[in-house]
Design an enzyme around this catalytic site. Sequence first.
Site: not given
Length: 326
Positions: A239, A268, A287
């Site tokens: 993360r 993000e 991601h």
Amino acid sequence: MSKLPLVFVTRQIPETGIAYLSGRARIEVWEHKEPPPYQELVAKTQNSDGLLCLLTDRIDRQLIESSPHLKVISQMAVGYDNIDIVAATEKKIPVGNTPGVLTEATADLTWALLLAAARRIPEAQKYVKDGLWKTWEPTLLLGADLTEATLGIVGLGRIGQAVARRAVGFNMRVLYYGRTRKPEIENSLGVEFRQFDSLLAESDFVTVHAPLTSETKFMFSYKQFQRMKETSIFINTSRGLLVDSEALYRALCERQIAYAALDVTVPEPLTSQSKLLSLPNLIIVPHIGSASYKTRSKMALMAAVNLIAGLNQERLPNCVNPDVYN
Ligand code: DGY
């Protein structure tokens, strides 16, 4: 005949998930590419019996408390730091996730990034595309060796262990740090425990596989990068908030560390103006740790199975707040 329960699915998901839900629930899918805006998410959830959500959806106390019919929240991800678990548990709403099925794909991507950073693949590709390749050069684009190097794994859960297994082929020494020592795994995988600071100082590659919690937030800040070798390479596929991005930027500019590769960032998505994108020694991908065909299909199915179990008042096969059953 009683009406089927209504579920809100916050994005288009692989067919396996939709096929399982069909006939078991009435399905409303958010058809857009971008996530539903928060107010829209609240409005849709207020009318729903079940919610199938993604890590980009903020499932907070306000949303949970204002959804009178909500019986289950099922996240299509292993991480669930976007969900207020305390609020869900207080309302006796089970929350599901999708552990296990994405372990290998995420470990594969970690290695893809590690190899790409070590051997400077994006720079090399740009070199060719820019028409700079004129001859074979003895010192062109030299990178780091993996063989017999030291790999430091922060967080030896499922994904950390899968990363460690892959290191065997490179004959690497593998160190790990985690909250608890795991002697059985140390023996079976041949990995050695180190305190966090020692792991940083000894490793040639540092890869992080910890969940985001109040303890792990910003666990990589400037001080940690200073402890690492100047030749070291840092990988994050967990993360973004585990890392202080400003500190990473500074460490890469000052060559406190040699290179980094990230699958996760803050925020993000990163905007195209982010100064991180100007760094030649940083690789960033959007991601995609679990983004393989089979893995995403399995995640969608697992999320759907959790959702239907919750609607049927059955125990979720993968539940992150089992206290709701006490
Ligand atoms: C997860 O599952 O938590 C990943 O970040 C996305 O697959």
